[in-house]
Design a protein around this motif. Structure first.
Motif, PDB file in Angstrom:
ATOM      1  N   PRO A 281       0.710  -1.281   0.009  1.00  0.00           N
ATOM      2  CA  PRO A 281      -0.036  -0.007   0.013  1.00  0.00           C
ATOM      3  C   PRO A 281       0.835   1.282   0.001  1.00  0.00           C
ATOM      4  N   GLY A 282       2.014   1.040   0.449  1.00  0.00           N
ATOM      5  CA  GLY A 282       2.929   2.268   0.434  1.00  0.00           C
ATOM      6  C   GLY A 282       3.741   2.555  -0.915  1.00  0.00           C
ATOM      7  N   GLY A 283       3.706   1.301  -1.694  1.00  0.00           N
ATOM      8  CA  GLY A 283       4.314   1.504  -2.880  1.00  0.00           C
ATOM      9  C   GLY A 283       5.612   0.852  -2.743  1.00  0.00           C
ATOM     10  N   LEU A 284       6.290   0.802  -3.881  1.00  0.00           N
ATOM     11  CA  LEU A 284       7.563   0.194  -3.880  1.00  0.00           C
ATOM     12  C   LEU A 284       8.634   1.426  -3.919  1.00  0.00           C
ATOM     13  N   THR A 285       9.759   1.066  -3.303  1.00  0.00           N
ATOM     14  CA  THR A 285      10.974   2.211  -3.578  1.00  0.00           C
ATOM     15  C   THR A 285      12.242   1.187  -3.964  1.00  0.00           C
ATOM     16  N   PHE A 286      13.051   2.221  -4.901  1.00  0.00           N
ATOM     17  CA  PHE A 286      14.196   1.781  -5.335  1.00  0.00           C
ATOM     18  C   PHE A 286      15.189   2.917  -4.928  1.00  0.00           C
ATOM     19  N   ASP A 287      16.141   2.371  -4.268  1.00  0.00           N
ATOM     20  CA  ASP A 287      17.125   3.138  -3.933  1.00  0.00           C
ATOM     21  C   ASP A 287      18.625   3.302  -4.875  1.00  0.00           C
ATOM     22  N   GLY A 288      18.528   2.966  -6.173  1.00  0.00           N
ATOM     23  CA  GLY A 288      19.205   2.831  -7.203  1.00  0.00           C
ATOM     24  C   GLY A 288      20.257   1.424  -7.083  1.00  0.00           C
ATOM     25  N   GLU A 289      20.168   0.554  -6.398  1.00  0.00           N
ATOM     26  CA  GLU A 289      20.439  -0.713  -6.137  1.00  0.00           C
ATOM     27  C   GLU A 289      19.561  -1.926  -5.763  1.00  0.00           C
ATOM     28  N   ARG A 290      18.618  -1.616  -4.635  1.00  0.00           N
ATOM     29  CA  ARG A 290      17.829  -2.466  -4.065  1.00  0.00           C
ATOM     30  C   ARG A 290      16.217  -1.910  -4.594  1.00  0.00           C
ATOM     31  N   LEU A 291      15.406  -3.030  -4.767  1.00  0.00           N
ATOM     32  CA  LEU A 291      13.924  -2.752  -4.793  1.00  0.00           C
ATOM     33  C   LEU A 291      13.425  -3.154  -3.312  1.00  0.00           C
ATOM     34  N   GLY A 292      12.731  -2.067  -2.726  1.00  0.00           N
ATOM     35  CA  GLY A 292      12.154  -2.486  -1.425  1.00  0.00           C
ATOM     36  C   GLY A 292      10.688  -1.708  -1.315  1.00  0.00           C
ATOM     37  N   THR A 293      10.183  -2.262  -0.039  1.00  0.00           N
ATOM     38  CA  THR A 293       8.788  -1.614   0.382  1.00  0.00           C
ATOM     39  C   THR A 293       8.929  -1.271   1.748  1.00  0.00           C
ATOM     40  N   ALA A 294       8.234  -0.063   1.924  1.00  0.00           N
ATOM     41  CA  ALA A 294       8.401   0.668   3.420  1.00  0.00           C
ATOM     42  C   ALA A 294       7.101   0.004   4.300  1.00  0.00           C
ATOM     43  N   VAL A 295       6.317  -0.452   3.365  1.00  0.00           N
ATOM     44  CA  VAL A 295       4.779  -0.855   4.410  1.00  0.00           C
ATOM     45  C   VAL A 295       4.312  -2.154   3.631  1.00  0.00           C
ATOM     46  N   THR A 296       3.938  -3.205   4.366  1.00  0.00           N
ATOM     47  CA  THR A 296       3.400  -4.332   3.856  1.00  0.00           C
ATOM     48  C   THR A 296       1.913  -4.160   4.306  1.00  0.00           C
ATOM     49  N   SER A 297       1.015  -4.954   3.466  1.00  0.00           N
ATOM     50  CA  SER A 297      -0.128  -4.762   3.423  1.00  0.00           C
ATOM     51  C   SER A 297      -0.563  -5.332   4.928  1.00  0.00           C
ATOM     52  N   PRO A 298      -1.457  -4.583   5.412  1.00  0.00           N
ATOM     53  CA  PRO A 298      -2.076  -4.988   6.959  1.00  0.00           C
ATOM     54  C   PRO A 298      -2.682  -6.407   6.845  1.00  0.00           C
ATOM     55  N   VAL A 299      -3.008  -6.786   5.836  1.00  0.00           N
ATOM     56  CA  VAL A 299      -3.656  -8.209   5.832  1.00  0.00           C
ATOM     57  C   VAL A 299      -2.566  -8.973   6.063  1.00  0.00           C
ATOM     58  N   PHE A 300      -1.425  -8.942   5.296  1.00  0.00           N
ATOM     59  CA  PHE A 300      -0.442  -9.957   5.476  1.00  0.00           C
ATOM     60  C   PHE A 300       0.452  -9.820   6.833  1.00  0.00           C
ATOM     61  N   SER A 301       0.480  -8.553   7.367  1.00  0.00           N
ATOM     62  CA  SER A 301       1.163  -8.307   8.507  1.00  0.00           C
ATOM     63  C   SER A 301       0.314  -8.941   9.774  1.00  0.00           C
ATOM     64  N   TYR A 302      -1.011  -8.680   9.831  1.00  0.00           N
ATOM     65  CA  TYR A 302      -1.755  -9.168  10.700  1.00  0.00           C
ATOM     66  C   TYR A 302      -1.869 -10.899  10.951  1.00  0.00           C
TER      67      TYR A 302
END
Length: 168
Positions: free
Chosen positions: A124-145
């Motif tokens: 839900p917070g989108g994907l990030t790319f720092d120039g080297e790695r693809l990542g995510t700051a937020v995982t869906s609450p459904v999966f976290s829960y």
């Protein structure tokens, strides 16, 4: 990333409970709107009786009647819109369970618009790319829960004092 299959029945139960709660709120809202419609119709009837008794003139009657008609039509439109095109909860649960249990497969079979929607659900917070790695700051609450239920077994201590040591 996908939930442990053992928690999918819990997911379905939670969705059913939330769905039922939401329907209950919508039913209450529909009853309130029905009362408003009935009240407006009673006022219109009293207004007509006042016109017939000569207590109000034609212009006053028309102005108030038009206002009451608009309020009634608005409330009726809202009442009808409360449940228009509502999907079957069991179909929604089955689809969600299928997607959650095979995210990669769904991704591979999905149309581009469905992929975008899936990305918004999973990240839900989108994907990030720092120039080297693809990542995510937020995982869906459904999966976290749901992950919390599978992690609980990992917090158990091993039984010691007996040989061999029993797993948690």
């Amino acid at each position: 990333m996908q939930p442990d299959p053992r928690v999918l029945p819990l997911f379905a139960e939670i969705v059913r409970d939330l769905w039922t709660e939401e329907r209950s709120l919508e039913d209450a809202e529909a009853r309130q709107l029905a009362r408003r419609i009935e009240d407006r119709e009673k006022v219109r009837e009293r207004l007509l009786n006042a016109l017939l008794r000569g207590a109000v003139d034609d212009e006053t009657y028309r102005q108030h009647d038009e206002k009451l008609r608009k309020e009634t039509a608005e409330a009726e439109s809202q009442r009808i819109g409360i449940r228009s095109d509502e999907p079957d909860v069991e179909v929604v649960i089955a689809f969600a369970a299928e997607v959650m249990s095979d995210l990669a497969g769904y991704w591979n079979r999905a149309e581009p618009s469905a992929k975008t929607a899936l990305q918004r659900v999973v990240y839900p917070g989108g994907l990030t790319f720092d120039g080297e790695r693809l990542g995510t700051a937020v995982t869906s609450p459904v999966f976290s829960y749901l992950q919390g239920f599978t992690d609980q077994k990992n917090k158990l201590a091993a039984l010691t004092g007996f040989e061999p040591v029993s797993p948690p």
